[in-house]
Design an enzyme around this catalytic site. Structure first.
Site, PDB file in Angstrom:
ATOM      1  CE1 TYR A   1      -8.038   6.007  -8.910  1.00 32.20           C
ATOM      2  CE2 TYR A   1      -5.976   5.363  -9.972  1.00 32.20           C
ATOM      3  CZ  TYR A   1      -6.898   6.337  -9.640  1.00 32.20           C
ATOM      4  OH  TYR A   1      -6.673   7.638 -10.034  1.00 32.20           O
TER       5      TYR A   1
ATOM      6  CE1 TYR B   1      -2.301   8.217  -2.623  1.00 34.24           C
ATOM      7  CE2 TYR B   1      -0.660   7.215  -1.193  1.00 34.24           C
ATOM      8  CZ  TYR B   1      -1.916   7.758  -1.377  1.00 34.24           C
ATOM      9  OH  TYR B   1      -2.793   7.828  -0.321  1.00 34.24           O
ATOM     10  CB  SER B   2       0.793   6.919 -10.348  1.00 29.88           C
ATOM     11  OG  SER B   2       0.046   5.742 -10.563  1.00 29.88           O
TER      12      SER B   2
ATOM     13  CB  CYS C   1      -3.338   5.913 -15.297  1.00 25.84           C
ATOM     14  SG  CYS C   1      -2.910   5.828 -13.543  1.00 25.84           S
TER      15      CYS C   1
ATOM     16  CD  GLU D   1      -0.350   1.715 -12.244  1.00 26.53           C
ATOM     17  OE1 GLU D   1      -0.155   2.935 -12.035  1.00 26.53           O
ATOM     18  OE2 GLU D   1       0.575   0.889 -12.271  1.00 26.53           O
TER      19      GLU D   1
END
Length: 362
Positions: A362, A143-144, A320, A360
């Site tokens: 996902y 997790y960021s 992100c 980044e």
């Protein structure tokens, strides 16, 4: 240490005696290496045989160490690993989306006692309690980090996350709950949590305090940018003062899903010349063509300005969140690059190489 390599060479000769062997000496040092080959040959001159000694030297170019434009000096990675995680405690866990939002997102703070020294833009791993269907410990989930290096309490002894509870219906009509996200969202203050890391260097902030930093986020992809903005506008540092431009684009489905909205609006009031804020609420907003307002739709309204910024060597773009936004942003940039006779895919590679395009997803 020198290593000798010897090779015998046979060639026709009027003499019955063999030619001297060819010997090569190779020596290596810490930074550069030098290869020196010494060889001797018999040469007939006016009825005499005289030795001629020749030296050939080849020196490899010294390796040039790349100096990063990001704040990577002294950054720590993988201090804690899955077999020996750091065990912190939940100090705070609060839902930060409205009751009518499509899904829950929670902001949580864990104690670290300063033992997990992270940097803005890094991530940590979390290992949920319990075991999987095979009886093995759950694998970590990354997790960021959503807090600056000083943490939400300003004492460098905490780390914060922004986590969406994952719940969905599979093809069989069964409700499936994400293991780690539900574990985290259900944590109560005082509960233990196993932490690994920190990890990652891709999303580290630029060193230049006068840089233009464009941040593109969807949903919980806001996490690293909250950490950036806290350092830029909410904290005082003896060795850092942000004087550049921070421009945040945040895309969410509904206004009740806007994360940290009040914080960001306070930052804008505090530094109106240094912080620009744009929201894209896809289910409630449209552009002049009636199209849904996704993050790329909002960016398109500033396309010319963004393109001019991208031509400067002190502009850094960070992206992100959901992978789907990347294509929409590429589509915008492709048409803008073509006007200048450029191929966006090639130009983006140059930006990545210069550490100015950081992704980044996902």
């Amino acid at each position: 240490m020198a290593a000798a390599v010897t090779a015998a060479v046979s060639v026709p000769t009027t003499k019955s005696s063999p030619l001297p062997a060819r010997t090569c000496f190779i020596s290596s040092e810490r930074i550069s290496f030098q290869k020196t080959c010494l060889y001797t040959r018999n040469v007939a001159t006016v009825g005499k045989v005289g030795p001629i000694r020749a030296q050939v030297t080849t020196e490899a170019p010294a390796k040039v160490e790349k100096i990063s434009k990001k704040d990577d000096e002294g950054v720590v990675v993988n201090k804690y690993r899955p077999k020996e995680p750091y065990v912190g405690r939940c100090l705070l866990n609060t839902k930060i989306t409205g009751d009518d939002a499509p899904g829950e997102t929670w902001h949580m703070v864990f104690s670290t006692e300063g033992e997990v020294p992270y940097r803005e833009g890094q991530s940590i791993g979390v290992i949920a309690d319990g075991v999987d269907k095979n009886g093995k410990p759950h694998k970590l989930r990354l997790y960021s980090i959503a807090s600056s290096a000083l943490g939400d309490f300003g004492d460098s002894k905490t780390v914060s996350l922004c986590v969406k509870r994952l719940v969905y219906t599979n093809d069989q009509g069964e409700i499936v709950k994400g293991v780690c996200s539900n574990f985290l969202c259900d944590l109560k203050p005082g509960a233990e949590v196993k932490i690994t890391g920190p990890v990652g260097k891709e999303m580290l902030m630029p060193k230049d305090p006068n840089a233009t930093v464009v941040m593109l986020a969807t949903g919980t992809g806001i996490a690293p940018f909250r950490s950036f903005l806290w350092k830029m506008f909410f904290e005082k540092h003896d060795d850092y003062k942000f004087n550049g431009l921070a421009w945040l684009f945040l895309g969410v489905p509904t206004s009740s899903s806007l994360l940290y909205k009040e914080e960001f609006e306070k930052m804008k009031e505090k530094a109106p010349e240094n912080f620009r804020l744009d929201f894209a609420v896809s289910r409630e907003q449209t552009n002049e063509k009636g199209e849904k307002m996704y993050i790329q739709t909002r960016m398109a309204q500033y396309a010319e300005e963004l393109w001019e910024l991208l031509k400067k060597d002190n502009t850094y773009v960070y992206m992100c969140g959901l992978r789907g936004m990347e294509k929409g942003i590429d589509d915008i940039m492709t048409s803008l690059a073509e006007r200048d006779g450029l191929v966006w895919a090639d130009y983006k590679k140059q930006l990545k190489k210069a550490e100015q395009w950081n992704v980044e997803v996902y």
